[in-house]
Enzyme design. Structure first.
Site, mmCIF file in Angstrom:
data_model
loop_
_atom_site.group_PDB
_atom_site.id
_atom_site.type_symbol
_atom_site.label_atom_id
_atom_site.label_comp_id
_atom_site.label_asym_id
_atom_site.label_seq_id
_atom_site.Cartn_x
_atom_site.Cartn_y
_atom_site.Cartn_z
ATOM 1 C CG ASP A 162 -7.808 82.719 17.886
ATOM 2 O OD1 ASP A 162 -7.860 82.419 16.680
ATOM 3 O OD2 ASP A 162 -7.481 83.853 18.294
ATOM 4 C CB CYS A 187 -6.386 82.946 11.485
ATOM 5 S SG CYS A 187 -4.892 82.124 12.086
ATOM 6 N NE ARG A 238 -9.575 90.900 21.487
ATOM 7 C CZ ARG A 238 -8.627 90.790 20.564
ATOM 8 N NH1 ARG A 238 -8.012 89.639 20.375
ATOM 9 N NH2 ARG A 238 -8.286 91.820 19.806
ATOM 10 C CG ASP A 256 0.587 80.535 23.652
ATOM 11 O OD1 ASP A 256 -0.269 81.102 22.951
ATOM 12 O OD2 ASP A 256 1.694 80.161 23.218
ATOM 13 C CB SER A 257 3.336 75.886 23.386
ATOM 14 O OG SER A 257 3.346 76.648 22.188
ATOM 15 C CG PHE A 267 -3.975 77.750 20.469
ATOM 16 C CD1 PHE A 267 -2.846 77.032 20.131
ATOM 17 C CD2 PHE A 267 -5.202 77.079 20.473
ATOM 18 C CE1 PHE A 267 -2.920 75.679 19.812
ATOM 19 C CE2 PHE A 267 -5.289 75.736 20.143
ATOM 20 C CZ PHE A 267 -4.149 75.029 19.814
#
Length: 393
Positions: free
Chosen positions: A297, A337, A212, A250-251, A228
């Site tokens: 991400d 990830c 970040r 984002d969902s 995301f």
């Protein structure tokens, strides 16, 4: 020390000679009667020689090694290991007035396999990933209060979703020590709300702190899309970096609420930010000519090897869409990830997506997890976070 014994098959002790911290069930010749899941056990060679002590559990990984010497696994053991972990973070300069969020224990990377501890201000959020660590939770909580120069006052146990389902441990999340004080923590001078009660993992993804900060460096004057976004970490770093606009997607409605709250905490009333509750692929389909910095991400596409093929397809499709839509001269931060996906496999998926786009792409940075997520050199499986920063012509 009087632990019951697990004896290995002939030739299966070689991995312990290389200090690997796992014993797989197929390597075991004999389990002494009376051993139960979560017990501390002594591991012996086929000839009965002592090799290590660890936590036993039913499953593919049968023993997680705690020490290669003969010693009691008691509160003094946990105090010693936790103190070592804290001193490492302190020596790295992670514990400062402008940074009180960090990972204190990263499982095998801190020689405490099956345990994760994240610190948010004065609260330690503890996650057990093995029955043995679940049974040790009170000793761990006591040890946490005795280290860290009095920094830790509250210990919240959050393991309902991380313990093996078949163990039937009936774990309940809740405070072991202290109670709620505040859910606001500080990372590199930026504030954020942490939802350790209902949020993913321990409530915030501290593993992206360094990445970040790198994004902040590239954000000045750019139109930023944070896909995301979860709690919006990349978004408010981009805003501090001088981005001209930042859109978070984002969902999850809850994630969008948390992102909005975190942006407002740092940049109240700032018109540069807007959040969207929408599916990632649908959103990406309609962004032609809008963004010159995109962050991808996503959550883990493959939590197990069985899902690897579909995960790689997912990474290719996601990155291909970003390559198709990003403005010329744009920068793409893209991550995986998924522990089941290797660096080479992830890179190949991204390279395939770049080739399909026909655009010229250069690597600016190759990213990984930060220093408070150390990798045990004898346990390369601990390297899970992979990332690339790409310049797209």
């Amino acid at each position: 020390m009087n632990y019951k014994k697990i004896q290995l098959k002939r030739g299966k002790e070689d991995s312990l000679g290389r200090f690997h911290p796992w014993i797989f069930s197929g390597a075991i010749a004999r389990i002494e009667p009376g051993i139960e899941e979560g017990d501390t056990v002594e591991v012996c060679s086929s000839t009965g020689d002592f090799l290590a002590v660890g936590h036993y559990q039913i499953g593919s990984i049968a023993v997680r090694i705690l020490d290669f010497g003969k010693r009691e696994i008691d509160e003094s053991f946990y105090t010693e290991r936790l103190s070592q972990a804290y001193l490492l973070r302190k020596s790295l300069g992670l514990i400062r007035p402008d940074n009180n969020a960090f990972r204190l224990v990263h499982g095998e990377g801190d020689f405490l396999p099956g345990l994760v501890v994240d610190i948010y201000d004065r609260t330690a959020v503890v996650q057990a990933h093995s029955p043995g660590m679940h049974y040790a939770r009170n000793m761990i909580a006591d040890a946490l209060l005795n280290i860290a120069d009095g920094l830790i006052e509250n210990v919240y146990y959050k393991s309902e979703t991380t313990l093996p389902y078949m163990a039937q441990l009936d774990s309940r999340d809740g405070y072991i020590k202290g109670g709620f004080q505040t859910n606001i923590a500080i990372e590199n001078g930026l504030k954020f709300h942490v939802d350790w009660l209902r949020g993913q993992k321990t409530g915030f993804f501290v593993d992206q702190r360094a990445n970040r900060a790198l994004l902040e460096h590239y954000s000045h004057g750019r139109a930023v899309l944070n896909m995301f976004c979860y709690t919006g970490g990349f978004s408010f770093y981009a805003m501090r970096g001088g981005a001209r606009l930042v859109h978070s997607v984002d969902s999850s409605a809850k994630a969008i609420q948390l992102t909005t709250a975190n942006v407002e905490l740092n940049f109240p009333g700032d018109p540069r930010h807007q959040a969207f509750e929408q599916d990632a692929f649908r959103f990406l389909n309609d962004i032609d000519g809008r963004y010159d910095l995109i962050i991808l991400d996503p959550p883990a596409f493959a939590k197990h090897k069985s899902a690897l093929r579909n995960a790689l397809v997912g990474y290719r499709k996601l990155n291909a869409k970003a390559f198709e839509k990003i403005l010329p001269g744009g920068i793409l931060f893209t991550f995986s990830c998924s522990q089941a996906v290797s660096k080479e496999q992830f890179r190949l998926a991204v390279f395939s997506a770049a080739a399909a786009s026909g655009r010229r792409v250069r690597i600016l940075h190759q990213l990984t997890q930060p220093e408070d997520h150390p990798i045990n050199i004898y346990h390369p499986e601990g390297e899970y976070l992979k990332g690339l920063v790409l310049y797209v012509e």
